[in-house]
Design an enzyme around this catalytic site. Structure first.
Site, mmCIF file in Angstrom:
data_model
loop_
_atom_site.group_PDB
_atom_site.id
_atom_site.type_symbol
_atom_site.label_atom_id
_atom_site.label_comp_id
_atom_site.label_asym_id
_atom_site.label_seq_id
_atom_site.Cartn_x
_atom_site.Cartn_y
_atom_site.Cartn_z
ATOM 1 N N ASP A 131 0.617 -1.271 -0.044
ATOM 2 C CA ASP A 131 -0.099 0.108 0.082
ATOM 3 C C ASP A 131 1.021 1.302 0.038
ATOM 4 O O ASP A 131 1.890 1.490 0.856
ATOM 5 C CB ASP A 131 -1.027 0.010 1.292
ATOM 6 C CG ASP A 131 -2.008 -0.849 1.278
ATOM 7 O OD1 ASP A 131 -2.739 -1.038 0.333
ATOM 8 O OD2 ASP A 131 -2.134 -1.733 2.052
ATOM 9 N N ASP A 133 -6.893 -5.087 -4.666
ATOM 10 C CA ASP A 133 -7.542 -5.050 -3.160
ATOM 11 C C ASP A 133 -8.473 -3.624 -3.098
ATOM 12 O O ASP A 133 -9.275 -3.516 -2.252
ATOM 13 C CB ASP A 133 -6.175 -4.163 -2.354
ATOM 14 C CG ASP A 133 -6.743 -4.084 -0.863
ATOM 15 O OD1 ASP A 133 -7.636 -4.814 -0.519
ATOM 16 O OD2 ASP A 133 -6.010 -3.372 -0.153
HETATM 17 ZN ZN LIG Z 1 -4.304 -2.222 -0.264
#
Ligand SMILES: [Zn+2]
Ligand SMILES: *[C@@H]1O[C@H](CO)[C@@H](O)[C@H](O)[C@H]1NC(C)=O
Ligand SMILES: *[C@@H]1O[C@H](CO)[C@@H](O)[C@H](O)[C@H]1NC(C)=O
Ligand SMILES: *[C@@H]1O[C@H](CO)[C@@H](O)[C@H](O)[C@H]1NC(C)=O
Length: 981
Positions: free
Chosen positions: A52, A174
């Site tokens: 991320d 995601d």
């Molecule tokens: Zn993520």
């Protein structure tokens, strides 16, 4: 098509293939894929890490591995470790997605390491997937920065790694739901396939049972069924995680494979468990190839753990083949898996709707993030706007904009910050508070660099050196120059390819002002007192105590600026307070009239005077109490998830009257509404404008009663909407939504409010046969129509519990006793057949609004400038005009209408590009793919056969005639222009 032209097309395609083959001669691409075993079940292991670009830690903390006590994650070590493990064993493969991290790592590497990595990429052992700066969000993101961030990543990959670095597969494993517009963008960038991790649990179950986990997404929708927008899409079996029991990272605790002579030897158990899982998974997919994602969040920091266990798994599973096992497991990549699906030569189901909203359980709708952190979402949209302006001026002025009297600046800092903002934990508002602060800081640094550039550029174009001021607090009516100076000029830069009339509102202290346009002619202006709600917002440390606001309408040419002079007139006393207006519950301009109910103080009716349409509309603010969990489910409302504790929202103003005050002037009629100490709104009609402006101010949301609150603005009308409403997809396509319904699967509705929320990036509307009511937003918000004739937008939320999806913090935004947010809705009332003509243009006016710059030292010598020789027609938007080196420019032109939505503007349109720009001559022009990382002609995509619907082959690109560049509805075309200034 005649047989002859068919042959020609085939020949052309063959030539294209040859060319591309030549570019990839080193062996990357599908020919470098591992061999598989026909007739066996082939299990493709995909080693990957999900990194991320900010979430629980900032981007820098993740990269350097700082604060591992918060979350153990260090991306530089992941890349170091993976590369070493790949070099150690040629069979191993790995895929990587996030260029924001890769670019940092690359800059730190010596030439020897870079060469080794290039070789890994060329041999297909290290495959880039996605390839954007980040793995972008699809629910709260606008298409313009989404295209930019993908382009930024892909262009880096092309430059650093060569053609083999360009990903063939989009990797959205995601993001919390998937939009059709993003799928169309991936298709137009040339990706062969798209892999998704998260889809609604009911949808997924139904798809598994029908073997429809893999399909063709017809992402142009009904209005653009062209194969250019089709993309083969696969839903991954296990989100992006490994199968149960097969997680071998240092962050996991599954047992390693022990094949030595030891009491711990577990080969038989591991192999039989693996075979069981593989056989089970194969039931749900169509071919004899299945995929397993071997990795997860920030895995592979110690890559040997994963790889050495997978080495063993592969050798023991495949060893069973000698005993008759028909399972073959191999290291693979998403593109190699895709290649096998393509080779299977099947026809595939077709999907034309999207993947919103996403839920992972009956009371777990991820529809809160559509609205989470409205302040950050607003700043993001504003920053996208300023990036366009900064890029345009950089392109128009060249080097002198980057380095000039105001210092050195460029658009790169803001471009990178905006690219980071598109991450699926950034613009979504699902990051921790300190990370949100860091994103804001990155944007602010980008603004600073762009302000230097804009000042340099304006002094070149204006022919004089001014002292420029960027009043960043105009939304709370703070600007020292306009408040204090006797004379100043207001320079307005308009990035749109058409002239615009824009309402200007500046804090002032004087009692009388004269405003002049670029020709020195007087411009009508008025002064209104600063509203109570604005005065309450300003704090001493913000500065600013202006008593009044100066209002006028500024007309600004296309891709250019106008300078207006403002002079404070002396000798006038404080103006007498204006007489109480007649009809205090009605405001009007030449296009619209809004009536208010004298008893409640709420809007009661809107009339479009030209069209002769009157619609009863009541608009008010309400809140949902946030669920803290109940007997049905422990699920609380949080940063991701919206879960009200009741279907009935509570009015902000109880049974009482909204206190109002009205101002009526020739330039502006405005009614201020105060719903509560923390909720107010100004309803405005500006002279000459076709919209009702609702400027709402909400916060700090009180939570002292123990309830988190989610605030909505709701419009109730008499429209017969039959459960239908319409929302945009990333600010571009429009999708029909139906209450308690999904177009392609049977929904069991378990959350009557949250389960009907959809992302609204720029607009939402309801309509019947005669009338359409549209609301345009200045940032992404969640929205819905919960009862017929009603439409609501969630403007702000403040929550006391975490929703248990990992962020680990309640969304409290405690700064200043709770975040205050101010934003605007523009409301349009029209006939449904004419509505698109206004909302298409107006949504662009909001996303690419003019920027106000003040100068105290006088007016520039050149007071008006336009970079265009002639305006573009209403159907065309200038999506990108940016510098690419000193003599080259990047241009993106788009048709901004869908086919069939406008009588006038839904037709194909042609532009003379060579005669478009005034400041330079285009000496060469090349058409690029949407990612701007390669020529359009080099795109060759796999062709997939749909089981239903039209089955077209891709049109070969036509020869480019720069005098006549044609755009079809919704088409975006990208060009690299060599220019002479
Ligand atoms: Zn993520
Ligand atoms: C693919 O299938 C079609 C029938 O749908 C068949 O005509 C064609 O020969 C097949 N191609 C290959 C390469 O097997
Ligand atoms: C404007 O007037 C207010 C009230 O008189 C005063 O407090 C403020 O300092 C003035 N601002 C400027 C910039 O003159
Ligand atoms: C939905 O349910 C209906 C009735 O039970 C059934 O006929 C239909 O095939 C279902 N649709 C899908 C897409 O499963």
């Amino acid at each position: 098509m005649t047989a002859r032209s068919n042959d020609m097309a085939a020949l052309r395609a063959a030539l294209l293939l040859l060319l591309c083959g030549a570019a990839a001669a080193a062996g990357c691409g599908y020919q470098s894929c591992p061999s598989t075993r026909p007739g066996f079940l082939n299990v493709h292991l995909i080693p990957h890490t999900h990194d991320d670009v900010g979430w629980l830690k900032t981007v820098d903390q993740y990269y350097y591995g700082a604060h591992n006590e918060v979350q153990h994650a260090g991306v530089r070590y992941i890349l170091d470790s993976v590369v070493a493990q790949l070099l150690a064993e040629p069979r191993r493969r790995f895929v990587y997605a996030e260029v924001a991290f890769l670019e940092r790592w690359w800059k730190e590497q010596k030439e020897g390491m870079r060469r080794a990595v290039r070789t890994l990429v060329e041999e297909g052992r290290l495959e880039l997937v996605g390839g954007g700066w980040c793995m972008g969000d699809e629910g709260a993101a606008h298409y313009s920065p989404s295209v930019e961030q993908l382009s930024l990543g892909r262009r880096f990959l092309r430059e650093a790694l060569g053609p083999c670095g360009i990903p063939r597969v989009a990797w959205q494993i995601d993001p919390f739901g998937h939009s059709r517009q993003m799928a169309a963008i991936f298709a137009q960038m040339g990706y062969d396939g798209l892999f998704l991790g998260r889809v609604d649990y009911q949808d997924k179950k139904a798809r598994e049972s029908r073997q429809e986990m893999e399909f063709i997404w017809r992402a142009g929708g009904a209005s653009d069924p062209s194969p250019d927008s089709d993309i083969f899409t696969g839903i991954l079996p296990n989100r992006y995680n490994p199968p149960l029991g097969f997680c071998w990272d240092q962050l996991c605790s599954d047992p390693p494979v022990v094949d030595e002579d030891s009491p711990e030897n577990n080969v038989e158990a591991v192999v039989s468990s693996f075979l069981r899982i593989a056989a089970d998974q194969a039931q749900r997919f169509r071919t004899n190839h299945i995929v397993m994602t071997m990795g997860s969040d920030f895995h592979y920091e110690n890559a040997e753990l994963w790889f050495s266990n997978m080495d063993k798994l592969i050798s023991h599973v495949n060893a069973k083949q000698s005993n008759g096992s028909r399972v073959h497991v191999l290291y693979s990549t998403p593109s190699c898996y895709l290649w096998e699906l393509h080779r299977a030569n099947l026809t595939w189901p077709v999907k034309t709707d999207d993947f919103f909203p996403y839920s992972d359980g009956p009371h777990q709708f991820w529809t809160g993030f559509f609205s989470s952190r409205p302040g950050l979402k607003g700043y993001e949209r504003l920053s996208s706007n300023f990036l366009q302006i900064c890029s345009q001026l950089e392109a128009l002025v060249g080097l002198a904009a980057r380095k000039g009297p105001y210092g050195t600046g460029d658009s790169a800092v803001l471009r990178a910050a905006m690219a980071v903002m598109q991450h699926h934990d950034a613009v979504t508002g699902t990051e921790q508070q300190h990370v949100a602060n860091d994103y804001g800081k990155q944007l602010a640094e980008g603004w600073a660099a762009c302000q230097v550039l804009v000042a340099n550029a304006l002094s070149v174009l204006g022919g004089s050196k001014e002292s420029f001021f960027f009043c960043e607090a105009l939304n709370i009516s703070v600007c020292p120059i306009s408040e204090g100076a006797e004379r100043f000029s207001v320079i307005l830069y308009n990035p749109l390819p058409r002239r615009i009339l824009w309402p200007i509102r500046l804090p002032v202290n004087g009692t009388s002002y004269a405003v002049t346009d670029p020709d020195g002619q007087a411009v009508p202006s008025v002064l209104v007192p600063t509203s109570t709600s604005t005065r309450r917002l300003r704090r001493p440390q913000d500065g600013g105590a202006a008593l009044r606001e100066l209002i006028f309408q500024a007309s600004v040419p296309a891709v250019g600026f106008s300078a207006f002079g403002v002079t404070r007139l002396r000798g006038t006393k404080t103006p007498p307070s204006p007489p109480k207006p007649e009809r205090p519950y009605e405001i009007e301009n030449e296009h619209l009239r809004v009536r208010f109910d004298p008893i409640t103080g709420l809007i009661s009716e809107i009339r479009n005077l030209e069209r002769g349409i009157t619609l009863p509309v009541t608009q008010s603010f309400y809140w949902y109490n946030a669920s803290i969990g109940n007997e049905d489910s422990e699920q609380a409302s949080g940063a991701y998830i919206f879960r009200p504790n009741s279907s009935h929202p509570i009015p902000v103003v109880g049974s009482g009257h909204v206190s109002t005050s009205v101002v009526k002037t020739p330039q502006l009629q405005e009614l201020q509404q105060r719903f509560s100490p923390w909720c107010s709104q100004a309803v405005r009609l500006h002279a000459g404008q076709r919209f009702v402006e609702l400027e709402w101010t909400v916060g700090p949301i009180p939570v002292g009663d123990g309830w988190g609150k989610e605030i909505i603005s709701r419009f109730d009308t008499t429209l017969r909407t039959e459960g239908r409403f319409y929302t945009d997809s990333n600010g571009r396509q429009i999708l029909e939504r139906r209450r308690d319904y999904r177009p392609t699967w049977n929904l069991t509705q378990t959350e009557p409010i949250a389960g009907n929320y959809y992302p609204v990036n720029t607009r939402i509307f309801i309509k019947d046969r005669e009338v359409q009511l549209t609301v345009l937003t200045d940032r992404s918000q969640g929205g819905s129509s919960i009862t017929d004739g009603s439409m609501e937008l969630m403007v702000h939320r403040r929550l006391l519990y975490d929703d248990n999806r990992g962020v680990g913090e309640p969304l409290r935004e405690d700064a200043r006793q709770g975040m205050v947010v101010r934003g605007t809705h523009r409301v349009l009332l029209d006939r449904p057949t004419m509505a698109a003509d206004v909302h298409r243009l107006m949504a662009q006016e909001m996303a690419a609004a003019p920027h106000v710059i003040l100068s105290a030292s006088g007016t520039p010598n050149v007071r008006e400038f336009s970079a265009l020789r002639s305006e573009l027609p209403p159907s065309v938007h200038l999506l990108t005009l940016s510098a690419d080196g000193e003599t080259e420019l990047l241009l993106r032109l788009e048709h901004q209408f869908e086919s069939g939505e406008s009588c006038n503007s839904s037709q194909p349109v042609s532009i003379d590009l060579l005669n478009l720009f005034a400041p330079f001559t285009i000496t060469a022009l090349q058409e690029l793919n949407l990612g701007a990382d390669g020529p359009l002609t080099s795109i060759s995509r796999l062709h997939w056969k749909p089981a239903t619907g039209p089955h077209h082959r891709r049109r070969p690109p036509t020869l480019l005639d720069p005098h006549q560049v044609t755009l079809r509805p919704m088409q975006i075309r990208t060009f690299l222009a060599t220019v002479q200034r």
